[in-house]
Motif scaffolding. Sequence first.
Motif, mmCIF file in Angstrom:
data_model
loop_
_atom_site.group_PDB
_atom_site.id
_atom_site.type_symbol
_atom_site.label_atom_id
_atom_site.label_comp_id
_atom_site.label_asym_id
_atom_site.label_seq_id
_atom_site.Cartn_x
_atom_site.Cartn_y
_atom_site.Cartn_z
ATOM 1 N N UNK A 162 67.888 83.163 79.032
ATOM 2 C CA UNK A 162 67.217 82.293 78.063
ATOM 3 C C UNK A 162 67.776 80.875 78.129
ATOM 4 N N UNK A 163 69.112 80.777 78.296
ATOM 5 C CA UNK A 163 69.719 79.447 78.400
ATOM 6 C C UNK A 163 69.228 78.741 79.655
ATOM 7 N N UNK A 164 69.112 79.479 80.756
ATOM 8 C CA UNK A 164 68.638 78.822 81.983
ATOM 9 C C UNK A 164 67.148 78.499 81.872
ATOM 10 N N UNK A 165 66.406 79.299 81.115
ATOM 11 C CA UNK A 165 64.991 78.967 80.878
ATOM 12 C C UNK A 165 64.879 77.663 80.106
ATOM 13 N N UNK A 166 65.771 77.468 79.134
ATOM 14 C CA UNK A 166 65.709 76.230 78.358
ATOM 15 C C UNK A 166 65.999 75.024 79.247
ATOM 16 N N UNK A 167 67.003 75.185 80.122
ATOM 17 C CA UNK A 167 67.292 74.088 81.063
ATOM 18 C C UNK A 167 66.083 73.806 81.941
ATOM 19 N N UNK A 168 65.489 74.877 82.444
ATOM 20 C CA UNK A 168 64.308 74.715 83.300
ATOM 21 C C UNK A 168 63.179 74.036 82.548
ATOM 22 N N UNK A 169 63.033 74.389 81.264
ATOM 23 C CA UNK A 169 61.937 73.825 80.469
ATOM 24 C C UNK A 169 62.061 72.313 80.360
ATOM 25 N N UNK A 170 63.303 71.830 80.245
ATOM 26 C CA UNK A 170 63.493 70.381 80.136
ATOM 27 C C UNK A 170 63.064 69.686 81.425
ATOM 28 N N UNK A 171 63.252 70.367 82.560
ATOM 29 C CA UNK A 171 62.801 69.806 83.839
ATOM 30 C C UNK A 171 61.279 69.904 83.959
ATOM 31 N N UNK A 172 60.738 71.068 83.632
ATOM 32 C CA UNK A 172 59.287 71.277 83.720
ATOM 33 C C UNK A 172 58.520 70.278 82.860
ATOM 34 N N UNK A 173 59.110 69.931 81.711
ATOM 35 C CA UNK A 173 58.417 69.044 80.775
ATOM 36 C C UNK A 173 58.120 67.694 81.392
ATOM 37 N N UNK A 174 58.910 67.297 82.395
ATOM 38 C CA UNK A 174 58.673 65.968 82.955
ATOM 39 C C UNK A 174 58.017 65.996 84.326
ATOM 40 N N UNK A 175 57.606 67.162 84.789
ATOM 41 C CA UNK A 175 56.900 67.216 86.079
ATOM 42 C C UNK A 175 55.511 66.604 85.936
ATOM 43 N N UNK A 176 55.068 65.903 86.984
ATOM 44 C CA UNK A 176 53.713 65.376 86.927
ATOM 45 C C UNK A 176 52.716 66.467 87.318
ATOM 46 N N UNK A 177 51.458 66.186 87.053
ATOM 47 C CA UNK A 177 50.407 67.186 87.272
ATOM 48 C C UNK A 177 50.364 67.646 88.725
ATOM 49 N N UNK A 178 50.488 66.708 89.661
ATOM 50 C CA UNK A 178 50.377 67.060 91.082
ATOM 51 C C UNK A 178 51.472 68.044 91.488
ATOM 52 N N UNK A 231 63.519 77.240 89.690
ATOM 53 C CA UNK A 231 63.161 78.642 89.878
ATOM 54 C C UNK A 231 63.135 79.386 88.533
ATOM 55 N N UNK A 232 63.990 78.964 87.612
ATOM 56 C CA UNK A 232 64.072 79.657 86.319
ATOM 57 C C UNK A 232 62.855 79.383 85.441
ATOM 58 N N UNK A 233 61.861 78.689 85.978
ATOM 59 C CA UNK A 233 60.602 78.509 85.247
ATOM 60 C C UNK A 233 59.957 79.850 84.945
ATOM 61 N N UNK A 234 60.144 80.822 85.842
ATOM 62 C CA UNK A 234 59.552 82.155 85.658
ATOM 63 C C UNK A 234 60.654 83.190 85.831
ATOM 64 N N UNK A 235 60.876 83.994 84.812
ATOM 65 C CA UNK A 235 61.886 85.045 84.898
ATOM 66 C C UNK A 235 61.290 86.346 84.363
ATOM 67 N N UNK A 236 61.917 87.449 84.760
ATOM 68 C CA UNK A 236 61.400 88.766 84.376
ATOM 69 C C UNK A 236 62.515 89.588 83.753
ATOM 70 N N UNK A 237 62.223 90.217 82.630
ATOM 71 C CA UNK A 237 63.145 91.234 82.123
ATOM 72 C C UNK A 237 62.426 92.573 82.181
ATOM 73 N N UNK A 238 63.186 93.669 82.150
ATOM 74 C CA UNK A 238 62.543 94.939 82.476
ATOM 75 C C UNK A 238 62.734 96.061 81.471
#
Lengths: 434, 434
Positions: free
Chosen positions: A7-23, A172-179
């Motif tokens: 979850x912590x790495x997802x939050x870090x990833x989210x901060x990066x994803x938030x600034x990605x451009x559409x392309x 990569x942590x944009x998508x994670x799976x728990x089982x």
Amino acid sequence: MTVTEMAASAKKAALVLARLDTATKNRALAAMAQALEQNIDAIVEANRRDLEFSKNENIAAPLIARLAVDALKVNSMAQGIQSVAGLADPVGRVQGTTELDKDLVLRRVSCPIGVIGAIFESRPDAVPQIASLCLKSGNAVILKGGREAQHSNKVIVDLMRQAIASLPGVPEAAVQLIETRAEVAEMLQQDRYINLVVPRGSNEFVRYVQEHTKIPVLGHSEGICHVYIDEHADVEKARAIALDAKLQYAAACNALETLLVHERIAPRLLPDLARQYRDKGVELVGDLRACSLVPDLHKAADTEWDTEYNDLKLAIKVVDDRGAAIEHINEHGSGHTDTIVTENREVAEQFMNEVDSASVMWNASTRFADGFRFGLGAEIGISTNKTHARGPVGLEGLVIYKYKLFGCGQTVADYSGETGRPFTHRPLSDDTPL
Amino acid sequence: MTVTEMAASAKKAALVLARLDTATKNRALAAMAQALEQNIDAIVEANRRDLEFSKNENIAAPLIARLAVDALKVNSMAQGIQSVAGLADPVGRVQGTTELDKDLVLRRVSCPIGVIGAIFESRPDAVPQIASLCLKSGNAVILKGGREAQHSNKVIVDLMRQAIASLPGVPEAAVQLIETRAEVAEMLQQDRYINLVVPRGSNEFVRYVQEHTKIPVLGHSEGICHVYIDEHADVEKARAIALDAKLQYAAACNALETLLVHERIAPRLLPDLARQYRDKGVELVGDLRACSLVPDLHKAADTEWDTEYNDLKLAIKVVDDRGAAIEHINEHGSGHTDTIVTENREVAEQFMNEVDSASVMWNASTRFADGFRFGLGAEIGISTNKTHARGPVGLEGLVIYKYKLFGCGQTVADYSGETGRPFTHRPLSDDTPL
């Protein structure tokens, strides 16, 4: 990795994803689609193991059918991802601009929510669909699929993650799976990192999630949907809609559960319609007045008006008028989807205004309540919440907004007290450069 | 009446409120305002009993000051209600129109949420403010104020209810009051009837509410707000903003708690600024680098970066660059309000894009983050949620939407399978008559 670390790495990833451009986001989606198409054999092989497991566990046939993945299904998953790439980017949209004073301008801009926890049933095609919607909207996602689909889900997620990791700047942590269920319980504790939980599954499961987390939950409780056939209904339209709403896919949450019929039209309509339902294998129950019109109709138990059958069963009630229909729906419905059949516009408008449901319809089947049919492109689910997002939820339900204030050194003291400057609070055009 | 009965009657009232036109709602608001103005003596007398009770209970002086109501305050409450009447009606706004096919058109329209549970601290002026916002947005509300204000709140609610009841068609149960903690606990169980809980109070209290209800909660956790003074800052603007953000009203949630200063500007700025803070009675703590620049500065404990002082205390940190400032804020902030002071547009934009807070500001005091100052008219609270509504929440945060589908007998079967009709999914103008 523990769920907290994920979850912590997802939050870090989210901060990066938030600034990605559409392309960049669309390139990542294209890579994800390609990865699935190029690895059909691996996916089908993993799915074979899931199917085997399910057969050994005596899982019901319809569930197994939804679980099965062949080459065609993989291609359709890939197409689904591509179609999400084709949707407009929901992030960065200006939602309003206000001048507070000269050189002090406020702008509201859409932005991602952050980290989504998505828990869903056994269909493996939910994995690429939810992952692509989250990525397009700039959110990180932690997925939990059904145990029956665990091998399929794992391969699909691994492929998508490898595709993402191959692109510079996309975490990569944009998508994670728990089982496991234990991991779900742990995920529900991560209110520090996870911003929204989207459970799809049984009502009991959604309630379990709501009771065990402080994280906001976007879920639908039930789909107790109604068709009300008004006295001014066109009988042919009524018949077509009533049959479609029940029969087109009875297991769907937007399928008809209770048919309400105005007493003035019931004698003309019900006997025939009941026969048509029975011809299609629908078990019918009704209130006393319906029983007096339909031969051999069993009386509905009081609880049946609050029951989601999700099956070939239907409750029928004859009502005095539109007011009684509206009241019944607001009392017994689940706020999902309800339809009126009438040729009278005024009656239709009253129904659509007063029925408190996410989707209200006039002369159309309840089965239209769906993200694809509504033109949202794809849906993360259907919400019966009354906050955040309601009805079929697409990309727009995965964003929120932030306020940006552009100043030049202003302090609040300048605007306070008797001699303080007044605010102008003047709306500006959203394309005003700031 | 039990709380369950109150909640059930609130739900009934909400269904009526949802269909009131703007003029009727404004008449109800005018009547509420008038009722307060015409009963100043009764309100002040009730308030006198609350003040007496508070003095006997040794309640802190600032709390007592917020509790006191005189004639001027009653008039300002009435004006507040009138100003809500003057705001645009948030209900019934068309938010999009899509042609799904010829004669099959979908429209999204804003509508009330339903029943709001509002729990707040001791200020009696919160009562007319929250009640009027809820009524204007067509929601029923169940209010719970502080125990210290119980007599004042009861008189104010009774007067508003009498005013509402005097108008035909406006249900008295639109506004209800509960008074005890046991009733709050019972209210949190009413997820069948209540659609949103808005708690205003301490962080502990908001957390208690989140942990004890399945109802969605709109609350702010904390206000750990930052000002970051960039290397490209104008020193005079920086000083003015940093002082205003801390001092203009230190107890507010949008007041400054941590000052971040770029290492290149810190030596020029910090010694003087620290002196100014101390002249105003602000206790300062800092990191090691700040301590090396400011005489007699105590080192901040690790926990202080995560602390909301709400008081004349400030933590100061010297950072390497803007990236370090953004990272610190996203790690330690509460997502409430953060400001950058800089003359460099590119740096400002990066800060505003990457800081994940409800309000992000460039060269303006954090104290601007407020519903009135933002031009929302009035606010029900400030949200640090990432769903539904974020930042200062006005009328718009009290509505959701429903989908209305206008058909002429369509079934989903017509659009299914290989020979099914395709959807057109064409956007239409929102004023297209349907």
